[in-house]
Write an enzyme that holds these catalytic residues in place. Sequence first.
Site, PDB file in Angstrom:
ATOM      1  N   GLY A  41       4.854   6.721  -5.665  1.00 47.33           N
ATOM      2  CA  GLY A  41       3.949   5.598  -5.520  1.00 47.33           C
ATOM      3  C   GLY A  41       4.581   4.520  -4.664  1.00 47.33           C
ATOM      4  CG  LEU A  44       1.404  -4.880  -5.311  1.00 46.31           C
ATOM      5  CD1 LEU A  44       0.678  -5.945  -6.108  1.00 46.31           C
ATOM      6  CD2 LEU A  44       2.114  -5.519  -4.138  1.00 46.31           C
ATOM      7  N   GLY A  46       5.613   0.554  -7.092  1.00 47.32           N
ATOM      8  CA  GLY A  46       6.496   1.554  -6.488  1.00 47.32           C
ATOM      9  C   GLY A  46       7.180   1.051  -5.235  1.00 47.32           C
ATOM     10  NE  ARG A 338     -11.214  -9.594 -14.015  1.00 49.17           N
ATOM     11  CZ  ARG A 338     -10.309  -9.152 -13.167  1.00 49.17           C
ATOM     12  NH1 ARG A 338      -9.693  -8.010 -13.384  1.00 49.17           N
ATOM     13  NH2 ARG A 338     -10.027  -9.841 -12.092  1.00 49.17           N
ATOM     14  NE  ARG A 444      -5.857  -5.911 -14.414  1.00 45.57           N
ATOM     15  CZ  ARG A 444      -6.356  -6.603 -13.391  1.00 45.57           C
ATOM     16  NH1 ARG A 444      -5.919  -7.798 -13.122  1.00 45.57           N
ATOM     17  NH2 ARG A 444      -7.301  -6.080 -12.633  1.00 45.57           N
TER      18      ARG A 444
HETATM   19  C1  LIG Z   1     -10.927  -3.719  -5.792  1.00 44.46           C
HETATM   20  C2  LIG Z   1      -9.788  -4.199  -6.648  1.00 44.46           C
HETATM   21  C3  LIG Z   1      -9.460  -5.554  -6.695  1.00 44.46           C
HETATM   22  C4  LIG Z   1      -8.397  -6.010  -7.476  1.00 44.46           C
HETATM   23  N1  LIG Z   1      -8.100  -7.345  -7.486  1.00 44.46           N
HETATM   24  C5  LIG Z   1      -7.047  -7.780  -8.202  1.00 44.46           C
HETATM   25  C6  LIG Z   1      -6.662  -9.157  -8.165  1.00 44.46           C
HETATM   26  O1  LIG Z   1      -7.277  -9.990  -7.493  1.00 44.46           O
HETATM   27  N2  LIG Z   1      -5.589  -9.541  -8.875  1.00 44.46           N
HETATM   28  C7  LIG Z   1      -4.869  -8.652  -9.610  1.00 44.46           C
HETATM   29  O2  LIG Z   1      -3.884  -9.059 -10.214  1.00 44.46           O
HETATM   30  N3  LIG Z   1      -5.205  -7.347  -9.657  1.00 44.46           N
HETATM   31  C8  LIG Z   1      -6.265  -6.886  -8.968  1.00 44.46           C
HETATM   32  N4  LIG Z   1      -6.601  -5.555  -9.013  1.00 44.46           N
HETATM   33  C9  LIG Z   1      -5.763  -4.619  -9.757  1.00 44.46           C
HETATM   34  C10 LIG Z   1      -4.506  -4.296  -8.967  1.00 44.46           C
HETATM   35  O3  LIG Z   1      -4.780  -4.251  -7.591  1.00 44.46           O
HETATM   36  C11 LIG Z   1      -3.897  -2.960  -9.343  1.00 44.46           C
HETATM   37  O4  LIG Z   1      -3.870  -2.794 -10.712  1.00 44.46           O
HETATM   38  C12 LIG Z   1      -2.471  -2.869  -8.839  1.00 44.46           C
HETATM   39  O5  LIG Z   1      -2.400  -3.195  -7.485  1.00 44.46           O
HETATM   40  C13 LIG Z   1      -1.895  -1.494  -9.076  1.00 44.46           C
HETATM   41  O6  LIG Z   1      -0.650  -1.382  -8.422  1.00 44.46           O
HETATM   42  P1  LIG Z   1       0.257  -0.125  -8.622  1.00 44.46           P
HETATM   43  O7  LIG Z   1       1.464  -0.353  -7.803  1.00 44.46           O
HETATM   44  O8  LIG Z   1       0.435   0.122 -10.057  1.00 44.46           O
HETATM   45  O9  LIG Z   1      -0.586   1.106  -8.088  1.00 44.46           O
HETATM   46  P2  LIG Z   1      -1.288   1.419  -6.679  1.00 44.46           P
HETATM   47  O10 LIG Z   1      -1.244   0.290  -5.748  1.00 44.46           O
HETATM   48  O11 LIG Z   1      -2.596   2.021  -7.011  1.00 44.46           O
HETATM   49  O12 LIG Z   1      -0.362   2.519  -6.053  1.00 44.46           O
HETATM   50  C14 LIG Z   1      -0.336   3.825  -6.481  1.00 44.46           C
HETATM   51  C15 LIG Z   1       0.596   4.590  -5.593  1.00 44.46           C
HETATM   52  O13 LIG Z   1       0.836   5.862  -6.153  1.00 44.46           O
HETATM   53  C16 LIG Z   1       0.621   6.869  -5.203  1.00 44.46           C
HETATM   54  N5  LIG Z   1       0.163   8.047  -5.926  1.00 44.46           N
HETATM   55  C17 LIG Z   1      -0.817   8.114  -6.863  1.00 44.46           C
HETATM   56  N6  LIG Z   1      -0.909   9.359  -7.324  1.00 44.46           N
HETATM   57  C18 LIG Z   1       0.013  10.086  -6.689  1.00 44.46           C
HETATM   58  C19 LIG Z   1       0.405  11.451  -6.745  1.00 44.46           C
HETATM   59  N7  LIG Z   1      -0.158  12.303  -7.578  1.00 44.46           N
HETATM   60  N8  LIG Z   1       1.389  11.849  -5.910  1.00 44.46           N
HETATM   61  C20 LIG Z   1       1.998  10.995  -5.058  1.00 44.46           C
HETATM   62  N9  LIG Z   1       1.678   9.700  -5.000  1.00 44.46           N
HETATM   63  C21 LIG Z   1       0.702   9.257  -5.792  1.00 44.46           C
HETATM   64  C22 LIG Z   1      -0.345   6.310  -4.217  1.00 44.46           C
HETATM   65  O14 LIG Z   1      -0.205   6.949  -2.981  1.00 44.46           O
HETATM   66  C23 LIG Z   1       0.080   4.854  -4.188  1.00 44.46           C
HETATM   67  O15 LIG Z   1       1.144   4.706  -3.273  1.00 44.46           O
HETATM   68  C24 LIG Z   1      -7.666  -5.094  -8.236  1.00 44.46           C
HETATM   69  C25 LIG Z   1      -7.987  -3.735  -8.211  1.00 44.46           C
HETATM   70  C26 LIG Z   1      -9.047  -3.292  -7.442  1.00 44.46           C
HETATM   71  C27 LIG Z   1      -9.408  -1.851  -7.492  1.00 44.46           C
END
Ligand SMILES: Cc1cc2nc3c(=O)[nH]c(=O)nc-3n(C[C@H](O)[C@H](O)[C@H](O)COP(=O)(O)OP(=O)(O)OC[C@H]3O[C@@H](n4cnc5c(N)ncnc54)[C@H](O)[C@@H]3O)c2cc1C
Lengths: 649, 253
Positions: A41, A44, A46, A338, A444
Amino acid sequence: MNLDSKIPEGPLSEKWTNHKGHNLKLVNPANRRKYHVIVVGSGLAGGAAAASLGEQGYQVSCFCYQDSPRRAHSIAAQGGINAAKNYQNDGDSVYRLFYDTIKGGDYRAREANVYRLAEVSNNIIDQMVAQGVPFAREYGGMLDNRSFGGAQVSRTFYARGQTGQQLLLGAYQQLSRQIGLGQVKMYNRHEMLDLVLVDGHAKGIITRNMVNGKIERWAADCVVLCTGGYGNTFFLSTNAQGCNVTAAFRAYKRGAGFANPCYTQIHPTCIPVHGDQQSKLTLMSESLRNDGRIWVPKSKEAAEKVRKGELDPGAIPEEERDYYLERKYPSFGNLAPRDISSRSAKEACDDGRGIAPGSGLGVFLDFRDAINRLGENVIAERYGNLFEMYNRITAANPYKTPMMIYPAVHYTMGGLWVDYNLESNIPGLFVGGEANFSDHGANRLGASALMQGLADGYFVLPYTVGDYLGRCGIHSAGKTKSDAPGFSEAEQAVKDRITRLLNIKGKESPRSFHQRLGHIMWQYCGMARDKAGLEKAIELIPELRKEFWENVKVLGEEAELNQELERAGRVADFLEFGELMCRDALMRDESCGGHFRTEHQSAEGEAVRDDDNFAFVGVWENQGDDKPPVLHKEQLVYEEVKFTTRSYK
Amino acid sequence: MDLHLRVWRQKNSETSGKFVNYELKGVSEDSSFLEMLDILNEQLVEKGEEPVAFDHDCREGICGMCSLVINGMAHGPERATTVCQLHMRHYSDGDTITIEPWRAKAFPVVKDLIVDRGAFDRIIQAGGFITARTGSPQDANELLIPKPIADKAMDAAACIGCGACVAACPNGAAMLFTSAKCSQLNLLPQGQPEKDRRSLAMVAAMDSEGFGNCTNYGECQAVCPKEITLDFIAKMNRDYAGARIRHFFGKAI
Ligand SMILES: Cc1cc2nc3c(=O)[nH]c(=O)nc-3n(C[C@H](O)[C@H](O)[C@H](O)COP(=O)(O)OP(=O)(O)OC[C@H]3O[C@@H](n4cnc5c(N)ncnc54)[C@H](O)[C@@H]3O)c2cc1C
Ligand code: SF4
Ligand code: FES
């Protein structure tokens, strides 16, 4: 299953400092390069973890399924990120942010983790500014803030409507720097399809190269999963098309506990569904609720006329509008959390007062008063890009007519179980960001997922991963090789599954199965759930799964770029995972946060918790294919806060 | 609406491709362009033909993954709109639509409509960052940044790295993309210490990736879904020239 949360001793406000300073082992800088860490990943969580671990001197391999780490779904976050800076001098503090988050999560999150989150929130803002993230500023040159739901202070930092993008690009740039320096090896278009355990420790993964189909083994000293959320179980959600549960679910299959899978966040302000050709739902940022007022007509008759296009909403006089959030929750009004806002929208529509043409499933988000008060240019400055986006999708002009919105699946609070160190019950398997369960309880608050992803990636994992490696000892560094037992079995399992999928040669596409699963999930495990419905879903999903494995049609070949095969693999996991969500929802015989069991509501329709029986984290342990999973419980103990009924009135 | 589609099909990077015609019926005007392709693909699957591969993820105009040239225009006809946000209401019943991948030397086709944009990542790796060790930098508000500068940096930072600018450029130049990141960081006070290094390294990486030279056609700005403007190219040229001179005198920062 060992669910020791490993919460450090001492007062809440000193736990993290003491833990970092005394408990966690350090690895000598010269030894760090001998260890190899896998980070799956590049969002943010990863991206920040991989960059920081690389910077510390570990050898890092980072994987993502997109063509570049910069495209992780974090990029789509619009509204903002919380921090307890109190720059607005409105009485904010670390404690208040902590308390709001616990309360917002309806008392189902782990206290110590949430406190730490609030504590490091301030470092995040400093860090991101130092990296060049162009947050919004005031004319004096200081950082600007806005308000988000569930809080009475302005603590949300933002970069226009693209906060997630700017934060992710900040982390991506740090990651890129480490890639350029050779500290991190980046593997784009690689999908993790299994986790490998050696002597009970997570020591590697199996991936599929999505360009040429090659199945590969990767060995390391530990594995960090930051693979995002599973909202796409519902087919339609605000998540990106590729968001999946596969990585987390494969870890679950290998013995990791899955915590609170039923906790799903349904976001109140999304563009309503328009038809059956739709592939995703689009979020309209919660920040719009700062100035937009939510309403439906008081009378069903007026609503019906609006739906049929016979009545212009602008022509409905003030006294015939029901600003239901302002009416029901006067002190938070349109900024109610929410879960509450979403349910109120559903209630209004169930009552026959929805206004979307056709289905009726929609309510107004109206900027008329804000435009009259502040002028169109101020509103354009604040929300211009969101208004444009709305216009592009719906062809309507929100400066002139109110927006139509409806709740949609957006975020998943559940995830792999982790202890205070973000380590799962499988030693050496760490989980960060949306993929873990730890900080948001049953609901959340807005702008806190970005905060959590960056807190995990920059400020927690770099310490706790080092601690694990230090505990394993330098003699073990880099010793696990990809011919260790465990690798060949896992690789074979992945290959067999692919062969099986390609050989079914049935009649129905993977997308169609996904859509059918989505209908079941939304109907029985969506905004309102009940025993009968969940039991029904637990019958329907295995039937659908059986049908899938008999009748799915996956075209193309294994050894090539094959998007149908990718989809089929993900849908197969959703088909198992959806059932786990329903089981968890059925088990949780109370309402809390986003989990609303219709059997448990007050006379006014508010969620009623059962703290005596359900103040625990529900953690599921896999028992093998076609056997029901077993539930374990981590009791939630609150040292600082007292259970109270959430009130936003 | 019913449509005639001409779609570029190419098995992989080693084989040559060709256009294939498809007839598609019953597309709703509320569908997005990519949803229209989903429908096509579902129909191809039904018939047992391999579906068309195309890149996409967020489908809300921010991840930069979608990348189609539609009737000769990168991202299609709408101003400031990625193809995932383009809706079928801009087309009419009976239209013929030609769909191709980005065409540029530095972006080889991987399959059908998918290209390899790894070169963009390598430009960022060369210098598109500010060195800021994870830890506890100074309090964010100790650094005052005038709003106009922060806003200008944000204008540049809005780039989604899609590559439409390269696809539209007759020379296949990557100046708009590179200058957007370079300018964002060079504008900010935090970016000053590495300004010269950054400008030199990013331009060098861009040249070595096989992107063409900029001869001021301006096509890039016309197709950019995030409205990145040509003045960032001018700024990068200035920053680069200054850095070259200081470098020559051994004074580059
Ligand atoms: C439209 C939208 C708006 C949002 N707005 C807000 C906001 O204003 N404020 C806020 O705090 N939060 C917001 N959120 C929530 C927030 O954006 C996410 O919860 C957060 O960014 C998730 O980050 P993450 O690093 O956990 O995962 P992600 O950013 O989803 O990253 C996942 C990573 O894992 C990789 N991956 C996934 N599965 C696999 C696999 N099987 N093999 C290899 N790689 C894989 C992907 O390639 C990616 O790099 C929003 C979410 C959405 C959908
Ligand atoms: S400058 Fe514009 S067209 Fe080029 S990559 Fe960035 S967003 Fe895409
Ligand atoms: S799919 Fe993300 S920008 Fe188009």
